[in-house]
Motif scaffolding. Structure first.
Motif, PDB file in Angstrom:
ATOM      1  N   MET A 191       0.814  -1.212   0.000  1.00 31.36           N
ATOM      2  CA  MET A 191       0.000   0.000   0.000  1.00 31.36           C
ATOM      3  C   MET A 191       0.848   1.262   0.000  1.00 31.36           C
ATOM      4  SD  MET A 191      -2.970  -1.207   2.691  1.00 31.36           S
ATOM      5  CE  MET A 191      -3.878   0.338   2.675  1.00 31.36           C
ATOM      6  N   MET A 192       2.149   1.124   0.197  1.00 29.97           N
ATOM      7  CA  MET A 192       3.034   2.276   0.295  1.00 29.97           C
ATOM      8  C   MET A 192       3.755   2.562  -1.020  1.00 29.97           C
ATOM      9  SD  MET A 192       2.588   3.387   3.300  1.00 29.97           S
ATOM     10  CE  MET A 192       1.884   2.845   4.874  1.00 29.97           C
ATOM     11  N   LEU A 193       3.983   3.829  -1.280  1.00 27.26           N
ATOM     12  CA  LEU A 193       4.791   4.230  -2.425  1.00 27.26           C
ATOM     13  C   LEU A 193       6.238   3.811  -2.209  1.00 27.26           C
ATOM     14  CD1 LEU A 193       3.310   7.814  -2.859  1.00 27.26           C
ATOM     15  CD2 LEU A 193       3.223   6.021  -4.602  1.00 27.26           C
ATOM     16  N   PRO A 194       7.005   3.702  -3.267  1.00 27.14           N
ATOM     17  CA  PRO A 194       8.431   3.383  -3.101  1.00 27.14           C
ATOM     18  C   PRO A 194       9.130   4.381  -2.193  1.00 27.14           C
ATOM     19  CG  PRO A 194       7.778   3.195  -5.403  1.00 27.14           C
ATOM     20  CD  PRO A 194       6.614   3.801  -4.681  1.00 27.14           C
ATOM     21  N   ALA A 195      10.172   3.946  -1.552  1.00 25.34           N
ATOM     22  CA  ALA A 195      10.921   4.793  -0.614  1.00 25.34           C
ATOM     23  C   ALA A 195      11.298   6.113  -1.273  1.00 25.34           C
ATOM     24  CB  ALA A 195      12.174   4.055  -0.139  1.00 25.34           C
ATOM     25  N   GLY A 196      11.103   7.193  -0.535  1.00 23.23           N
ATOM     26  CA  GLY A 196      11.453   8.515  -1.030  1.00 23.23           C
ATOM     27  C   GLY A 196      10.340   9.226  -1.765  1.00 23.23           C
ATOM     28  N   GLN A 197       9.238   8.522  -2.046  1.00 26.19           N
ATOM     29  CA  GLN A 197       8.121   9.137  -2.750  1.00 26.19           C
ATOM     30  C   GLN A 197       6.996   9.484  -1.785  1.00 26.19           C
ATOM     31  OE1 GLN A 197       6.719   7.232  -6.308  1.00 26.19           O
ATOM     32  NE2 GLN A 197       8.780   6.649  -6.976  1.00 26.19           N
ATOM     33  N   ASN A 198       6.204  10.497  -2.177  1.00 26.05           N
ATOM     34  CA  ASN A 198       5.125  10.999  -1.342  1.00 26.05           C
ATOM     35  C   ASN A 198       3.968  11.414  -2.233  1.00 26.05           C
ATOM     36  OD1 ASN A 198       3.648  13.295   0.230  1.00 26.05           O
ATOM     37  ND2 ASN A 198       4.925  12.310   1.789  1.00 26.05           N
ATOM     38  N   ILE A 199       2.774  11.460  -1.667  1.00 26.82           N
ATOM     39  CA  ILE A 199       1.601  11.858  -2.438  1.00 26.82           C
ATOM     40  C   ILE A 199       1.776  13.255  -3.036  1.00 26.82           C
ATOM     41  CG2 ILE A 199       0.389  12.855  -0.456  1.00 26.82           C
ATOM     42  CD1 ILE A 199      -1.207  10.816  -3.316  1.00 26.82           C
ATOM     43  N   LYS A 200       2.605  14.070  -2.383  1.00 23.54           N
ATOM     44  CA  LYS A 200       2.863  15.420  -2.895  1.00 23.54           C
ATOM     45  C   LYS A 200       3.595  15.385  -4.230  1.00 23.54           C
ATOM     46  CE  LYS A 200       3.112  17.709   1.628  1.00 23.54           C
ATOM     47  NZ  LYS A 200       4.004  18.479   2.567  1.00 23.54           N
ATOM     48  N   ASP A 201       4.273  14.281  -4.510  1.00 23.01           N
ATOM     49  CA  ASP A 201       4.985  14.145  -5.783  1.00 23.01           C
ATOM     50  C   ASP A 201       4.030  13.831  -6.935  1.00 23.01           C
ATOM     51  OD1 ASP A 201       7.454  14.467  -4.444  1.00 23.01           O
ATOM     52  OD2 ASP A 201       7.453  12.329  -3.926  1.00 23.01           O
ATOM     53  N   LEU A 202       2.808  13.444  -6.606  1.00 23.93           N
ATOM     54  CA  LEU A 202       1.851  12.995  -7.621  1.00 23.93           C
ATOM     55  C   LEU A 202       0.685  13.955  -7.824  1.00 23.93           C
ATOM     56  CD1 LEU A 202       1.725   9.255  -6.485  1.00 23.93           C
ATOM     57  CD2 LEU A 202       2.842  10.141  -8.539  1.00 23.93           C
ATOM     58  N   LEU A 203       0.452  14.830  -6.863  1.00 26.39           N
ATOM     59  CA  LEU A 203      -0.652  15.773  -6.943  1.00 26.39           C
ATOM     60  C   LEU A 203      -0.139  17.204  -6.867  1.00 26.39           C
ATOM     61  CD1 LEU A 203      -3.235  14.093  -4.498  1.00 26.39           C
ATOM     62  CD2 LEU A 203      -3.127  13.869  -6.992  1.00 26.39           C
ATOM     63  N   THR A 204      -0.825  18.109  -7.542  1.00 33.12           N
ATOM     64  CA  THR A 204      -0.495  19.524  -7.417  1.00 33.12           C
ATOM     65  C   THR A 204      -0.966  20.026  -6.057  1.00 33.12           C
ATOM     66  OG1 THR A 204      -2.598  20.293  -8.317  1.00 33.12           O
ATOM     67  CG2 THR A 204      -0.832  19.788  -9.901  1.00 33.12           C
ATOM     68  N   ARG A 233       0.093   4.775  -1.482  1.00 31.01           N
ATOM     69  CA  ARG A 233      -0.252   4.863  -2.890  1.00 31.01           C
ATOM     70  C   ARG A 233      -1.629   5.508  -3.028  1.00 31.01           C
ATOM     71  NH1 ARG A 233       2.976   1.426  -6.102  1.00 31.01           N
ATOM     72  NH2 ARG A 233       4.226  -0.047  -4.864  1.00 31.01           N
ATOM     73  N   PRO A 234      -1.856   6.270  -4.080  1.00 30.11           N
ATOM     74  CA  PRO A 234      -3.181   6.850  -4.289  1.00 30.11           C
ATOM     75  C   PRO A 234      -4.286   5.791  -4.298  1.00 30.11           C
ATOM     76  CG  PRO A 234      -1.587   7.855  -5.769  1.00 30.11           C
ATOM     77  CD  PRO A 234      -0.873   6.732  -5.087  1.00 30.11           C
ATOM     78  N   ALA A 275      -4.431   3.148  -2.499  1.00 32.30           N
ATOM     79  CA  ALA A 275      -4.717   2.796  -1.108  1.00 32.30           C
ATOM     80  C   ALA A 275      -5.585   3.870  -0.461  1.00 32.30           C
ATOM     81  CB  ALA A 275      -3.418   2.613  -0.328  1.00 32.30           C
ATOM     82  N   LEU A 276      -5.272   5.147  -0.719  1.00 32.52           N
ATOM     83  CA  LEU A 276      -6.102   6.232  -0.199  1.00 32.52           C
ATOM     84  C   LEU A 276      -7.502   6.155  -0.795  1.00 32.52           C
ATOM     85  CD1 LEU A 276      -3.573   9.221  -0.343  1.00 32.52           C
ATOM     86  CD2 LEU A 276      -4.378   8.017   1.702  1.00 32.52           C
ATOM     87  N   ASN A 277      -7.583   5.808  -2.065  1.00 30.96           N
ATOM     88  CA  ASN A 277      -8.873   5.655  -2.739  1.00 30.96           C
ATOM     89  C   ASN A 277      -9.699   4.564  -2.071  1.00 30.96           C
ATOM     90  OD1 ASN A 277     -10.936   5.797  -4.618  1.00 30.96           O
ATOM     91  ND2 ASN A 277      -9.594   5.728  -6.399  1.00 30.96           N
ATOM     92  N   THR A 278      -9.055   3.447  -1.764  1.00 29.76           N
ATOM     93  CA  THR A 278      -9.750   2.334  -1.104  1.00 29.76           C
ATOM     94  C   THR A 278     -10.240   2.740   0.284  1.00 29.76           C
ATOM     95  OG1 THR A 278      -8.444   0.680  -2.287  1.00 29.76           O
ATOM     96  CG2 THR A 278      -9.454  -0.006  -0.221  1.00 29.76           C
ATOM     97  N   MET A 279      -9.395   3.430   1.038  1.00 32.15           N
ATOM     98  CA  MET A 279      -9.784   3.878   2.378  1.00 32.15           C
ATOM     99  C   MET A 279     -10.953   4.854   2.317  1.00 32.15           C
ATOM    100  SD  MET A 279      -5.993   4.375   4.051  1.00 32.15           S
ATOM    101  CE  MET A 279      -6.645   5.057   5.572  1.00 32.15           C
ATOM    102  N   LEU A 280     -10.913   5.752   1.350  1.00 31.77           N
ATOM    103  CA  LEU A 280     -12.001   6.727   1.200  1.00 31.77           C
ATOM    104  C   LEU A 280     -13.299   6.033   0.831  1.00 31.77           C
ATOM    105  CD1 LEU A 280     -13.090   9.584   1.021  1.00 31.77           C
ATOM    106  CD2 LEU A 280     -12.139   9.746  -1.300  1.00 31.77           C
ATOM    107  N   ALA A 299      -3.627  -6.432  -8.483  1.00 34.00           N
ATOM    108  CA  ALA A 299      -4.874  -5.860  -8.995  1.00 34.00           C
ATOM    109  C   ALA A 299      -5.244  -4.564  -8.285  1.00 34.00           C
ATOM    110  CB  ALA A 299      -5.997  -6.884  -8.853  1.00 34.00           C
ATOM    111  N   LEU A 300      -5.019  -4.512  -7.002  1.00 33.01           N
ATOM    112  CA  LEU A 300      -5.449  -3.362  -6.211  1.00 33.01           C
ATOM    113  C   LEU A 300      -4.441  -2.228  -6.164  1.00 33.01           C
ATOM    114  CD1 LEU A 300      -7.142  -5.059  -3.127  1.00 33.01           C
ATOM    115  CD2 LEU A 300      -8.232  -3.498  -4.720  1.00 33.01           C
ATOM    116  N   PHE A 301      -3.176  -2.548  -5.980  1.00 34.08           N
ATOM    117  CA  PHE A 301      -2.223  -1.511  -5.609  1.00 34.08           C
ATOM    118  C   PHE A 301      -1.015  -1.327  -6.524  1.00 34.08           C
ATOM    119  CE2 PHE A 301      -4.034  -2.974  -1.433  1.00 34.08           C
ATOM    120  CZ  PHE A 301      -4.899  -1.900  -1.284  1.00 34.08           C
ATOM    121  N   THR A 302      -0.491  -2.376  -7.076  1.00 34.02           N
ATOM    122  CA  THR A 302       0.782  -2.232  -7.785  1.00 34.02           C
ATOM    123  C   THR A 302       0.683  -2.387  -9.294  1.00 34.02           C
ATOM    124  OG1 THR A 302       1.361  -4.592  -7.530  1.00 34.02           O
ATOM    125  CG2 THR A 302       1.998  -3.088  -5.749  1.00 34.02           C
ATOM    126  N   GLY A 303      -0.426  -2.873  -9.797  1.00 33.38           N
ATOM    127  CA  GLY A 303      -0.532  -3.144 -11.226  1.00 33.38           C
ATOM    128  C   GLY A 303      -0.779  -1.915 -12.075  1.00 33.38           C
TER     129      GLY A 303
END
Length: 377
Positions: free
Chosen positions: A88-101, A133-134, A136-141, A186-190
């Protein structure tokens, strides 16, 4: 928007589809000595709802094993829990801020605070959830939206878990059509992280639509209105929120094909109940169509003699839905005119009813009079 619904379908194990209100199907033919069954599930439906599914108990008693998408009890095993959390986690060093404005992150935060009481502007919350990962946040929401509508439901006691628990209690083996690694892909890494971010914002920017859609899906499942479910799952926005062919393959159709390499062997060896989510059963590449293409007969289960008495859902089924006393009639199955008569009025076979004396309209039947002495006994 279909992409959003399909991703929910995997986690929530939604429903099956038929031309009638049906979530349970019998598989026969093609050399099978005994029938097997397909059961449509909705993960967040009350586990006790299975007793409202016409024919479920009889079908369950007839099978020797139960298969789901996963062996649900193994999901909580320490090694699998750790594997799932890592996925459910992004690769080390990455953050949701890197993917969204910054603007997108602000819009996401508004929705997260509303439905999850999570404020991503807090450094503590960002540290805990910003690396997710987005998807994972989507699933939680999504789970938070459903939980608000179904506060009485325990997410760890859905229909999938319940059916497998019943099997274990009855000494029936339980198996999975796939493993944890398959669901993780199917859920998180594909799906690439930037695409996941786009799909997350599709939910955020259409949150009212998503809430309405969730409510419609819940209502449709409890009503066993499977045509409505198919319509909702197939609904599109005609933009990049809709699933691509590759995403459909990853989430649904590819997994169906993989399962079909196992299912024929399973049902040939033992009568089996296969309980999986809806998108896996519907459409030209759904399990129902794929089984039929291999020569099996797949039919919706109707109420029978004993289930008509035992299951409240029977009276709502076509063939009995207008018969007010259907629950009490052991021979409901044998009464072809049952569905047309609310009280056996005009029922030519009234004389065959052991419960004839209970029908207010029976007094008008000449045949009924002939057996009045019998009924009085």
């Amino acid at each position: 928007m279909k992409k959003i619904i399909l991703s929910l379908t995997i986690l929530l194990s939604m429903v099956t589809l038929s031309s009638t209100a049906q979530v349970l199907y019998r598989i026969t033919g093609n050399g099978l000595s005994k029938p097997s069954y397909l059961l449509g599930t909705f993960h967040l439906a009350k586990s006790s709802y299975v007793d409202s599914i016409p024919g479920f108990r009889q079908a369950f008693e007839q099978v020797d094993q139960v298969y789901g998408e996963l062996i649900m009890s193994e999901m909580n095993a320490p090694e699998n829990a750790t594997k799932l959390l890592s996925a459910m986690m992004l690769p080390a060093g990455q953050n949701i801020k890197d993917l969204l404005t910054a603007e997108e992150l602000q819009r996401l935060n508004v929705v997260m605070k509303e439905y999850m009481q999570m404020d991503l502007s807090s450094s503590m919350a960002m540290q805990a959830y910003g690396r997710m990962r987005p998807a994972a946040l989507n699933t939680m929401l999504t789970l938070a939206i459903y939980s608000r509508m179904l506060p009485e439901v325990n997410a760890s006691d859905g229909i999938d878990e319940h059916v497998q628990a019943l099997a274990k209690e009855s000494g029936k083996p339980v198996g999975g059509l796939e493993g944890m690694d398959d669901q993780i892909v199917a859920l998180f890494t594909g799906t690439p992280a930037p695409r996941q971010a786009k799909l997350l914002m599709c939910v955020v920017d259409n949150i009212d639509y998503q809430v309405s859609l969730s409510k419609q899906l819940i209502d449709a499942y409890y009503a066993q209105n499977l045509q409505q479910i198919e319509s909702l799952v197939d609904e599109k926005m005609d933009n990049d929120c809709d699933a691509t062919d590759e995403e459909n393959e990853l989430l649904i159709t590819g997994r169906n094909k993989a399962w079909m390499k196992k299912i024929p062997t399973l049902i040939a060896e033992k009568p089996t109940m296969i309980a999986v989510g809806a998108a896996h059963l519907v459409g030209e590449e759904g399990l129902i169509s794929l089984l039929k293409a291999k020569g099996y007969t797949v039919e919706g289960v109707k109420c029978s003699k004993s289930c008509c008495k035992e299951q409240s859902g029977c009276k709502e089924q076509s063939g009995c839905k207008e018969h007010s006393d259907c629950k009490e009639h052991s021979d409901c199955k044998e009464q072809s005119g049952c569905k047309e008569h609310s009280g056996c009025k005009e029922h030519s076979d009234c004389k065959e009813h052991s419960d004839c004396k209970e029908h207010s309209d029976c007094k008008e039947h000449s045949d009924c009079k002939k057996q009045s002495s019998k009924n009085k006994k």
